[in-house]
Scaffold this motif. Sequence first.
Motif, PDB file in Angstrom:
ATOM      1  N   ASP A   1       0.828  -1.194   0.000  1.00 32.80           N
ATOM      2  CA  ASP A   1       0.000   0.000   0.000  1.00 32.80           C
ATOM      3  C   ASP A   1       0.870   1.255   0.000  1.00 32.80           C
ATOM      4  N   PHE A   2       0.236   2.389  -0.167  1.00 37.13           N
ATOM      5  CA  PHE A   2       0.917   3.683  -0.136  1.00 37.13           C
ATOM      6  C   PHE A   2       0.361   4.411   1.078  1.00 37.13           C
ATOM      7  N   ARG A   3       1.238   4.644   2.059  1.00 34.41           N
ATOM      8  CA  ARG A   3       0.791   5.140   3.347  1.00 34.41           C
ATOM      9  C   ARG A   3       1.222   6.574   3.564  1.00 34.41           C
ATOM     10  N   LEU A   4       0.323   7.348   4.193  1.00 32.31           N
ATOM     11  CA  LEU A   4       0.619   8.723   4.562  1.00 32.31           C
ATOM     12  C   LEU A   4       0.684   8.833   6.078  1.00 32.31           C
ATOM     13  N   PHE A   5       1.634   9.613   6.549  1.00 27.42           N
ATOM     14  CA  PHE A   5       1.742   9.926   7.968  1.00 27.42           C
ATOM     15  C   PHE A   5       0.859  11.134   8.224  1.00 27.42           C
TER      16      PHE A   5
ATOM     17  N   LYS B   1     -12.904   9.445   7.667  1.00 29.51           N
ATOM     18  CA  LYS B   1     -13.827  10.344   6.954  1.00 29.51           C
ATOM     19  C   LYS B   1     -13.079  11.423   6.177  1.00 29.51           C
ATOM     20  N   ALA B   2     -11.918  11.819   6.673  1.00 31.84           N
ATOM     21  CA  ALA B   2     -11.138  12.846   5.976  1.00 31.84           C
ATOM     22  C   ALA B   2     -10.622  12.341   4.630  1.00 31.84           C
ATOM     23  N   PHE B   3     -10.423  11.027   4.500  1.00 28.96           N
ATOM     24  CA  PHE B   3      -9.878  10.446   3.266  1.00 28.96           C
ATOM     25  C   PHE B   3     -10.888   9.591   2.511  1.00 28.96           C
ATOM     26  N   ALA B   4     -12.132   9.546   2.944  1.00 27.22           N
ATOM     27  CA  ALA B   4     -13.124   8.642   2.366  1.00 27.22           C
ATOM     28  C   ALA B   4     -13.464   8.956   0.914  1.00 27.22           C
ATOM     29  N   LYS B   5     -13.234  10.183   0.455  1.00 26.74           N
ATOM     30  CA  LYS B   5     -13.620  10.531  -0.916  1.00 26.74           C
ATOM     31  C   LYS B   5     -12.703   9.912  -1.974  1.00 26.74           C
ATOM     32  N   TYR B   6     -11.574   9.357  -1.562  1.00 26.14           N
ATOM     33  CA  TYR B   6     -10.641   8.734  -2.511  1.00 26.14           C
ATOM     34  C   TYR B   6     -11.001   7.263  -2.678  1.00 26.14           C
ATOM     35  N   SER B   7     -11.116   6.836  -3.932  1.00 23.32           N
ATOM     36  CA  SER B   7     -11.621   5.489  -4.211  1.00 23.32           C
ATOM     37  C   SER B   7     -10.695   4.374  -3.718  1.00 23.32           C
ATOM     38  N   SER B   8      -9.404   4.610  -3.701  1.00 22.68           N
ATOM     39  CA  SER B   8      -8.487   3.538  -3.292  1.00 22.68           C
ATOM     40  C   SER B   8      -8.107   3.619  -1.814  1.00 22.68           C
ATOM     41  N   PHE B   9      -8.813   4.450  -1.053  1.00 30.01           N
ATOM     42  CA  PHE B   9      -8.547   4.543   0.377  1.00 30.01           C
ATOM     43  C   PHE B   9      -8.828   3.193   1.027  1.00 30.01           C
ATOM     44  N   ALA B  10      -7.893   2.691   1.847  1.00 29.69           N
ATOM     45  CA  ALA B  10      -8.041   1.358   2.434  1.00 29.69           C
ATOM     46  C   ALA B  10      -8.268   1.395   3.948  1.00 29.69           C
ATOM     47  N   LYS B  11      -7.468   2.172   4.676  1.00 27.15           N
ATOM     48  CA  LYS B  11      -7.536   2.113   6.127  1.00 27.15           C
ATOM     49  C   LYS B  11      -6.929   3.359   6.741  1.00 27.15           C
TER      50      LYS B  11
ATOM     51  N   GLY C   1      -1.204  11.619  18.990  1.00 24.09           N
ATOM     52  CA  GLY C   1      -1.157  12.817  18.173  1.00 24.09           C
ATOM     53  C   GLY C   1      -0.784  12.566  16.723  1.00 24.09           C
ATOM     54  N   TYR C   2      -0.683  11.307  16.327  1.00 23.49           N
ATOM     55  CA  TYR C   2      -0.398  11.014  14.927  1.00 23.49           C
ATOM     56  C   TYR C   2      -1.099   9.722  14.525  1.00 23.49           C
ATOM     57  N   GLY C   3      -1.158   9.501  13.217  1.00 25.31           N
ATOM     58  CA  GLY C   3      -1.788   8.295  12.703  1.00 25.31           C
ATOM     59  C   GLY C   3      -1.330   8.037  11.283  1.00 25.31           C
ATOM     60  N   PHE C   4      -1.963   7.082  10.616  1.00 21.66           N
ATOM     61  CA  PHE C   4      -1.592   6.710   9.256  1.00 21.66           C
ATOM     62  C   PHE C   4      -2.845   6.486   8.422  1.00 21.66           C
ATOM     63  N   ALA C   5      -2.754   6.795   7.134  1.00 21.35           N
ATOM     64  CA  ALA C   5      -3.822   6.523   6.175  1.00 21.35           C
ATOM     65  C   ALA C   5      -3.210   5.726   5.037  1.00 21.35           C
ATOM     66  N   SER C   6      -3.908   4.681   4.606  1.00 22.84           N
ATOM     67  CA  SER C   6      -3.386   3.768   3.593  1.00 22.84           C
ATOM     68  C   SER C   6      -4.214   3.864   2.311  1.00 22.84           C
ATOM     69  N   PHE C   7      -3.517   3.878   1.176  1.00 17.39           N
ATOM     70  CA  PHE C   7      -4.146   3.931  -0.140  1.00 17.39           C
ATOM     71  C   PHE C   7      -3.582   2.809  -0.998  1.00 17.39           C
ATOM     72  N   LEU C   8      -4.411   2.282  -1.902  1.00 20.20           N
ATOM     73  CA  LEU C   8      -3.949   1.227  -2.802  1.00 20.20           C
ATOM     74  C   LEU C   8      -3.402   1.807  -4.100  1.00 20.20           C
ATOM     75  N   ASP C   9      -3.740   3.056  -4.413  1.00 23.65           N
ATOM     76  CA  ASP C   9      -3.310   3.700  -5.648  1.00 23.65           C
ATOM     77  C   ASP C   9      -2.368   4.863  -5.304  1.00 23.65           C
ATOM     78  N   PRO C  10      -1.201   4.940  -5.926  1.00 22.95           N
ATOM     79  CA  PRO C  10      -0.273   6.024  -5.588  1.00 22.95           C
ATOM     80  C   PRO C  10      -0.790   7.402  -6.002  1.00 22.95           C
ATOM     81  N   PHE C  11      -1.627   7.462  -7.043  1.00 26.15           N
ATOM     82  CA  PHE C  11      -2.149   8.756  -7.481  1.00 26.15           C
ATOM     83  C   PHE C  11      -3.171   9.303  -6.490  1.00 26.15           C
ATOM     84  N   ASP C  12      -3.966   8.421  -5.887  1.00 24.66           N
ATOM     85  CA  ASP C  12      -4.887   8.866  -4.843  1.00 24.66           C
ATOM     86  C   ASP C  12      -4.122   9.339  -3.614  1.00 24.66           C
ATOM     87  N   ALA C  13      -3.050   8.650  -3.271  1.00 25.65           N
ATOM     88  CA  ALA C  13      -2.239   9.055  -2.124  1.00 25.65           C
ATOM     89  C   ALA C  13      -1.612  10.426  -2.380  1.00 25.65           C
TER      90      ALA C  13
END
Length: 182
Positions: free
Chosen positions: A72-76, A91-101, A115-127
Amino acid sequence: TVPPPPTPPPPPQGGQWRGGAIPPPPPVKEAPTDMKSTGRGKRESTKKKKNMRTAAGEIWEDKSLSEWPENDFRLFCGDLGNEVNDTVLAKAFAKYSSFAKAKVIRNKRTQKSKGYGFASFLDPFDAAAALREVAGKYVGNRPIKLRRSSWQQRALNDQTMKKRKYLKKGMPVKIKNSRMRF
């Protein structure tokens, strides 16, 4: 003229089955669940891969990485308030189709947000789009700070082990990523 229907085979000796019913086929022996055939006579193990990690001179097995999608492609996601939980971050990332977790990291003992977390995407362009569009938006009571996650750089593999071995011997090593530390 219609040919007569075929006659069933005679029953085997010893009375193993009765009547005109055909006996069920013998049960098929399956390979053990932890082994899988590759088609060439060799077998591969299908056990879950251990995620060995290294940081601050220590090596450990990270069981939490098995929860995330593979490759996956993960954001800090930094600067999160105490009121932000996994669903608010998702909910902040739900509008992206490849959002995973999405996951907010919490203190194990107090369950308070670190104070921090991670968001995971399956598509690098969505990330990349999320990195541009969501950075600075308010998630909870604070504006979120986003960066590309460096979780893959901490993975322990054969190359990092070789580099560590050479560094201990004092030999020069080419390091492609200047942020990697050994």
